[in-house]
Design an enzyme around this catalytic site. Sequence first.
Site, PDB file in Angstrom:
ATOM      1  N   GLY A 119      10.764  36.410  37.550  1.00 35.31           N
ATOM      2  CA  GLY A 119      10.000  35.406  36.827  1.00 35.31           C
ATOM      3  C   GLY A 119      10.656  35.077  35.506  1.00 35.31           C
TER       4      GLY A 119
ATOM      5  N   ASP B 258      -6.904  41.818  24.257  1.00 27.63           N
ATOM      6  CA  ASP B 258      -6.338  40.660  24.945  1.00 27.63           C
ATOM      7  C   ASP B 258      -7.290  39.474  24.878  1.00 27.63           C
ATOM      8  OD1 ASP B 258      -4.524  39.194  26.418  1.00 27.63           O
ATOM      9  OD2 ASP B 258      -4.868  40.254  28.301  1.00 27.63           O
TER      10      ASP B 258
ATOM     11  N   LYS C 286      -1.949  38.105  35.499  1.00 34.42           N
ATOM     12  CA  LYS C 286      -3.353  38.236  35.131  1.00 34.42           C
ATOM     13  C   LYS C 286      -4.167  37.195  35.892  1.00 34.42           C
ATOM     14  CE  LYS C 286      -2.145  40.129  30.614  1.00 34.42           C
ATOM     15  NZ  LYS C 286      -2.229  40.002  29.142  1.00 34.42           N
TER      16      LYS C 286
ATOM     17  N   SER D 294      -2.095  30.365  23.011  1.00 39.81           N
ATOM     18  CA  SER D 294      -2.643  30.694  24.323  1.00 39.81           C
ATOM     19  C   SER D 294      -2.740  29.446  25.195  1.00 39.81           C
ATOM     20  CB  SER D 294      -4.037  31.313  24.162  1.00 39.81           C
ATOM     21  OG  SER D 294      -4.767  31.251  25.373  1.00 39.81           O
TER      22      SER D 294
ATOM     23  N   LYS E 113     -10.364  37.337  30.911  1.00 37.99           N
ATOM     24  CA  LYS E 113     -10.187  36.797  29.557  1.00 37.99           C
ATOM     25  C   LYS E 113      -9.603  35.390  29.580  1.00 37.99           C
ATOM     26  CE  LYS E 113      -5.513  37.354  29.336  1.00 37.99           C
ATOM     27  NZ  LYS E 113      -4.425  36.558  28.730  1.00 37.99           N
TER      28      LYS E 113
ATOM     29  N   GLY F  76      -2.312  43.447  27.626  1.00 36.30           N
ATOM     30  CA  GLY F  76      -2.723  43.613  26.237  1.00 36.30           C
ATOM     31  C   GLY F  76      -2.602  42.306  25.487  1.00 36.30           C
TER      32      GLY F  76
ATOM     33  N   ARG G  19      13.718  30.851  39.682  1.00 34.83           N
ATOM     34  CA  ARG G  19      13.677  29.934  40.832  1.00 34.83           C
ATOM     35  C   ARG G  19      14.610  28.758  40.642  1.00 34.83           C
ATOM     36  NH1 ARG G  19      10.598  25.487  41.364  1.00 34.83           N
ATOM     37  NH2 ARG G  19       9.396  26.084  39.521  1.00 34.83           N
TER      38      ARG G  19
ATOM     39  N   GLY H 235       9.702  32.645  33.383  1.00 34.42           N
ATOM     40  CA  GLY H 235       8.817  31.901  32.496  1.00 34.42           C
ATOM     41  C   GLY H 235       8.722  32.554  31.129  1.00 34.42           C
TER      42      GLY H 235
ATOM     43  N   TYR I 107      11.170  27.452  28.216  1.00 37.53           N
ATOM     44  CA  TYR I 107       9.954  28.229  28.008  1.00 37.53           C
ATOM     45  C   TYR I 107       9.841  28.846  26.621  1.00 37.53           C
ATOM     46  CZ  TYR I 107       9.259  27.725  33.019  1.00 37.53           C
ATOM     47  OH  TYR I 107       9.066  27.200  34.266  1.00 37.53           O
TER      48      TYR I 107
END
Length: 333
Positions: free
Chosen positions: A8, A244, A106, A254, A191, A136, A32, A10, A48
């Site tokens: 990954g 978190d 997540k 976020s 969350k 976290g 990818r 990202g 990213y």
Amino acid sequence: MSHIAVFGAGSWGTAFSTILAGGGNDVRIWGRRQEVVDQINAGVNEDYLPQTRLSERISASTDPEEVVGDAEIVVLSVPSQSLRDNLTGWAPLLAGGDRVVVSLMKGVELGTTKRMSEVIAEVGQVPTERIAVVSGPNLAREIVQQQPAASVVACADVASAERVAAACSTDYFRPYTSADIVGAEVGGAVKNVIALAVGMAEGMGLGDNTKASIITRGLAETTRLGVALGADPRTLSGLAGVGDLIATCMSPLSRNHAFGVSLGQGMTVEQVQAEKRQTAEGVKSCASILELARHHGVDVPITEQVNNAVNHGHSVQNMVRALLSRARKHETD
């Protein structure tokens, strides 16, 4: 020094790779897209994490077998809803030996309501004692700036948790260990949904009283669900839970919070998805988390209203009215 594979490329996969490199490990990232891999091999990931110089210990490839090689730890950091499809091809690379497979994801899988560690065990045929979860208050942008942060490495096997914690311990990143995978994963998944709700409130122009109320009641429903699934409630009061939750709900960094703000300002889900380039896990997971909660008889009113707004076209104003018009009850019921 260890060789660690990260699947990954990202923002979080790359940021966690910088932690691992900072801990003295050689890191190979699977990506990818060839253009992202080329950027990483040139020492950046402008798609990213723009304006960030990556460690010389980090390299990348589009070839999963090349990335894994003799890795002692394999880290998975792909969108949660794509994990199963990806693992179908990666499973032979994960089997055998004593490699620890680490989940940074997540979410809860649509259709099966499985947590990510359960998908890894099922599709990857990885024994439970070799599956760890890192969770976290770890916003990728702050991590690559080496701002102090802490996290939890959860694994049923203490020795495996310690191996991963040792690999990602630096002078700015402090990992704690835990045996409570369920709590770490439930806290990390729910969350994101609560952060959407907080973002919606902010987008509507509502203030800190409203946001604090959503966060607190969001923690209550997260804990109810976690306990119903077998989690230790203390985990939800720790870094993988309330820690978190606060970071994801309150920070403009976020993705879930930012997505919610746009919805609160009147944009549709489709419009926000077209504008944002990165995955907001709560948008996909709210339906599966709601299904999981209903299966276990757990009341999750904020998750239910976010799902109504995201998947059923309800207005964010309806969400607020629905939550405030619920029957009164004792706070700790």
